[in-house]
Design an enzyme around this catalytic site. Structure first.
Site, PDB file in Angstrom:
ATOM      1  N   GLU A  90      -2.115  -9.109   4.251  1.00 13.39           N
ATOM      2  CA  GLU A  90      -2.153  -9.566   5.643  1.00 13.39           C
ATOM      3  C   GLU A  90      -3.562  -9.646   6.209  1.00 13.39           C
ATOM      4  O   GLU A  90      -3.806 -10.297   7.234  1.00 13.39           O
ATOM      5  CB  GLU A  90      -1.294  -8.651   6.525  1.00 13.39           C
ATOM      6  CG  GLU A  90      -1.824  -7.237   6.743  1.00 13.39           C
ATOM      7  CD  GLU A  90      -1.436  -6.243   5.659  1.00 13.39           C
ATOM      8  OE1 GLU A  90      -1.462  -5.026   5.927  1.00 13.39           O
ATOM      9  OE2 GLU A  90      -1.091  -6.686   4.545  1.00 13.39           O
ATOM     10  N   SER A 108      -0.285 -13.216  37.930  1.00 14.27           N
ATOM     11  CA  SER A 108      -1.657 -12.730  37.899  1.00 14.27           C
ATOM     12  C   SER A 108      -2.676 -13.845  37.712  1.00 14.27           C
ATOM     13  O   SER A 108      -3.868 -13.621  37.860  1.00 14.27           O
ATOM     14  CB  SER A 108      -1.813 -11.730  36.742  1.00 14.27           C
ATOM     15  OG  SER A 108      -1.682 -12.412  35.497  1.00 14.27           O
ATOM     16  N   GLY A 109      -2.199 -15.039  37.358  1.00 14.80           N
ATOM     17  CA  GLY A 109      -3.111 -16.110  37.001  1.00 14.80           C
ATOM     18  C   GLY A 109      -3.383 -16.159  35.513  1.00 14.80           C
ATOM     19  O   GLY A 109      -4.019 -17.080  35.015  1.00 14.80           O
ATOM     20  N   GLY A 110      -2.887 -15.165  34.777  1.00 11.06           N
ATOM     21  CA  GLY A 110      -3.069 -15.114  33.331  1.00 11.06           C
ATOM     22  C   GLY A 110      -1.985 -15.878  32.591  1.00 11.06           C
ATOM     23  O   GLY A 110      -0.968 -16.281  33.166  1.00 11.06           O
ATOM     24  N   VAL A 111      -2.192 -16.051  31.292  1.00 12.19           N
ATOM     25  CA  VAL A 111      -1.283 -16.873  30.508  1.00 12.19           C
ATOM     26  C   VAL A 111       0.087 -16.216  30.335  1.00 12.19           C
ATOM     27  O   VAL A 111       1.120 -16.897  30.373  1.00 12.19           O
ATOM     28  CB  VAL A 111      -1.905 -17.232  29.132  1.00 12.19           C
ATOM     29  CG1 VAL A 111      -2.078 -16.002  28.260  1.00 12.19           C
ATOM     30  CG2 VAL A 111      -1.102 -18.290  28.423  1.00 12.19           C
ATOM     31  N   ASP A 112       0.156 -14.884  30.181  1.00 12.29           N
ATOM     32  CA  ASP A 112       1.434 -14.218  29.919  1.00 12.29           C
ATOM     33  C   ASP A 112       2.404 -14.369  31.096  1.00 12.29           C
ATOM     34  O   ASP A 112       3.535 -14.818  30.932  1.00 12.29           O
ATOM     35  CB  ASP A 112       1.229 -12.732  29.613  1.00 12.29           C
ATOM     36  CG  ASP A 112       0.422 -12.495  28.344  1.00 12.29           C
ATOM     37  OD1 ASP A 112       0.301 -13.439  27.544  1.00 12.29           O
ATOM     38  OD2 ASP A 112      -0.092 -11.387  28.161  1.00 12.29           O
ATOM     39  N   SER A 113       1.965 -13.978  32.283  1.00 16.43           N
ATOM     40  CA  SER A 113       2.865 -14.055  33.441  1.00 16.43           C
ATOM     41  C   SER A 113       3.181 -15.511  33.777  1.00 16.43           C
ATOM     42  O   SER A 113       4.296 -15.830  34.205  1.00 16.43           O
ATOM     43  CB  SER A 113       2.261 -13.346  34.654  1.00 16.43           C
ATOM     44  OG  SER A 113       1.108 -14.001  35.133  1.00 16.43           O
ATOM     45  N   SER A 114       2.232 -16.411  33.545  1.00 15.29           N
ATOM     46  CA  SER A 114       2.452 -17.828  33.861  1.00 15.29           C
ATOM     47  C   SER A 114       3.502 -18.444  32.940  1.00 15.29           C
ATOM     48  O   SER A 114       4.392 -19.179  33.393  1.00 15.29           O
ATOM     49  CB  SER A 114       1.136 -18.604  33.759  1.00 15.29           C
ATOM     50  OG  SER A 114       0.166 -18.084  34.642  1.00 15.29           O
ATOM     51  N   HIS A 158      -3.708  -5.145   0.724  1.00 10.88           N
ATOM     52  CA  HIS A 158      -3.173  -5.654   1.994  1.00 10.88           C
ATOM     53  C   HIS A 158      -3.293  -7.176   2.049  1.00 10.88           C
ATOM     54  O   HIS A 158      -4.368  -7.714   2.343  1.00 10.88           O
ATOM     55  CB  HIS A 158      -3.930  -5.035   3.170  1.00 10.88           C
ATOM     56  CG  HIS A 158      -3.636  -3.583   3.370  1.00 10.88           C
ATOM     57  ND1 HIS A 158      -2.607  -3.140   4.172  1.00 10.88           N
ATOM     58  CD2 HIS A 158      -4.236  -2.478   2.868  1.00 10.88           C
ATOM     59  CE1 HIS A 158      -2.584  -1.816   4.155  1.00 10.88           C
ATOM     60  NE2 HIS A 158      -3.553  -1.392   3.372  1.00 10.88           N
ATOM     61  N   CYS A 217       0.834  -1.204   0.000  1.00 12.17           N
ATOM     62  CA  CYS A 217       0.000   0.000   0.000  1.00 12.17           C
ATOM     63  C   CYS A 217       0.878   1.266   0.000  1.00 12.17           C
ATOM     64  O   CYS A 217       1.471   1.603  -1.008  1.00 12.17           O
ATOM     65  CB  CYS A 217      -0.972  -0.021   1.170  1.00 12.17           C
ATOM     66  SG  CYS A 217      -2.349   1.146   0.998  1.00 12.17           S
TER      67      CYS A 217
END
Length: 509
Positions: A169, A221-227, A167, A79
């Site tokens: 993508e 935190s119990g979330g996927v990222d920090s885990s 585009h 583009c």
């Protein structure tokens, strides 16, 4: 170093999508602002120029010197990138007589062109532009057109350089994945070796070398990222990782005990801290959403800091920062306007004299989940919906009290448990309940009631940047509404939020 594709960001809303599509093909790529491009190393196999909200005809339009790339590395302009290459080569870019936004179809595709191999001449593409390439230099060969755009794609003779006006993508470009595959594999020669298993292997090795015998403290935190970040650090340094899981009183029902138990089963060295009373006290009487966020963030840091200082000789702070956070903090136009003030991008309180280690800073959210799966992360955390840092504090509109939290926890539990029992949980990106600061009249038995209303929210998304409301079955919503009103004292009305993002956000505050 991994084979790499550089994506130069000119500010397009779709730039991250380009990177995600390449990562899905197991090719490592990095996004860099157009005016802050790192030195090219032998690991860089090609460069993609993104779209942009700017016009190349503007006086102050982004106009980088590409002489170090053109003719030396494969180059694809998308583009704005295509218009830039055309204009820099001596072509002409003019305002479109017919503006193309949305779906279009290629009317011609030149047979034998490497970029368009296996892309049919009627292929649907996604256009989003107000300018058009009116003419190209003699060395530019037009390889694709639509009914309204003559120069939908071109190749520069003697170079591995292409420009496309659409585009690839975007999901609506049906053969976009084929075109991108042609560029990164056939033209750039990438080996597709960016896999979750290899990421784990490389990251653990790098963490061992970086951290040695140093101690790292990390908030979970119990979330996927920090885990997932914690598991990578644990795999590298074992018990030298000290995890702290703070209960701010704004978690889901029974979440503190269940997640803490899951972490201990994973072998993590984790301490649970119940600070709910302090959070409630600090937020007492505060209704402004921004103030609530700041109080929750400040108190968390104070609690976490006190716990961290109780551990001797800690040198590092682990964080679950992921790649979209990093990109946003160094975006082409500078950091964007603050939308979520609780969002932490590698920041440290001045009082905490530690270095930051961020094992996931190269990954998108879907890649984090794949890495978590490779690490054997428990499914109840791996597949958990995103949950805001301030928790239920921003799902209770108005002031926050322990009783309001209790009510919302019960409502939220019925909703989320219902999604799981009816096989709907994994079809939803994020779901939750919002306690509204209004009361409405109702009838229960022979008595008139005047009690609270709650809103249920469920959205589909890939990364949270945009989201559509989920079309949950009416029968399911009716059942959940009935169960909430019957079981949760203080609620007599349930509504369902059918707003998409944009214009609405996923959270209400």
């Amino acid at each position: 170093m991994h084979e790499t594709i550089f994506i130069l960001d000119f500010g397009s809303q779709y730039t991250q999508l380009i990177a995600r599509r390449l990562r899905e093909l197991n090719v490592y790529c990095e996004i860099h602002p157009w005016n802050k491009v790192p030195a090219l190393t032998p690991a860089v196999k090609g460069v993609i120029l993104s779209g942009s909200p700017h016009s190349v005809r503007e006086t102050a339009a982004p106009n980088p010197d590409l002489s170090g790339i053109r003719g030396k590395l494969p180059l694809l302009g998308v583009c704005y990138g295509a218009q830039l290459l055309a204009q820099q080569g001596g072509g002409e870019v003019l305002p479109s007589k017919i503006r193309e936004y949305g779906r279009a179809n290629l009317s011609t595709v030149v047979s034998g062109d490497l970029l368009f191999k296996d892309v049919p001449s009627n292929s649907q593409v996604w256009m989003s532009h107000g300018d058009t390439i009116a003419s190209v230099p003699d060395s530019y060969t037009i390889v694709a057109s639509t009914a309204d755009v003559r120069v939908a794609g071109y190749h520069i003779t003697g170079e591995t350089t292409w420009g496309i006006q659409f585009h690839p993508e975007v999901f609506h470009s049906t053969d976009g994945p084929t075109l991108l595959r042609n560029f990164i594999i056939a033209i750039c020669g990438c080996k597709q070796d960016w896999t979750p298993g290899l990421f784990v292997e490389d990251t653990v090795k790098a963490l061992k070398e970086k951290l040695g015998n140093d101690k790292v403290v990390m908030g979970l935190s119990g979330g996927v990222d920090s885990s997932v970040a914690a598991l990578l650090l644990h795999k590298a340094i074992g018990q030298n990782l000290y995890c702290i899981f703070v209960d701010n009183g704004l978690l889901r029902k029974d979440e503190f005990s269940s997640v803490l138990d899951s972490y201990k089963h994973m072998g993590l060295n984790v301490k649970g801290v119940d600070a709910s009373a302090r959070f409630y006290s600090e937020m007492q009487g505060v209704s402004d959403p921004e103030q609530k966020r700041k109080i929750i963030g400040r108190v968390f840091i104070e609690v976490f800091d006190a716990e961290a200082k109780a551990i001797s000789d800690v040198k590092w702070l682990g964080q679950g920062t992921i790649y979209p956070d990093v990109i946003e903090s160094v975006s082409a136009g500078g950091p964007s306007v603050t939308i979520k003030s609780h969002h932490n991008v590698g920041g440290l309180p001045e009082t905490m004299k530690m270095q930051v280690v961020e094992p996931l800073r190269l990954l998108f959210k879907d890649e984090v989940r794949r890495v978590g799966n490779a690490l054997g992360l428990e499914k109840n955390i791996l597949n958990r919906h995103p949950f805001p840092g301030p928790g239920l504090g921003i799902r209770i509109l108005g002031d926050v009290t322990a009783e309001k939290v209790r009510i919302l926890q019960e409502v939220d539990y019925i909703f989320i448990d219902g999604l799981k029992k009816h096989g709907l949980y994994d079809t939803v990106w994020q779901a939750g309940a919002i306690l509204l600061p209004v009361q409405s009249v109702g009838v229960m038995g022979d008595e008139r009631t005047y009690e609270n209303a709650v809103a249920l929210r469920a959205v589909s998304s890939t990364d949270g940047m945009t989201a559509d409301w989920c079309h949950l079955p009416y029968e399911f919503l009716g059942k959940i509404s009935n169960e909430i009103i019957n079981k949760v004292k203080g609620i007599n009305r349930v509504v369902y939020d059918i707003s998409s993002k944009p214009p609405a956000t996923i959270e209400w505050e």
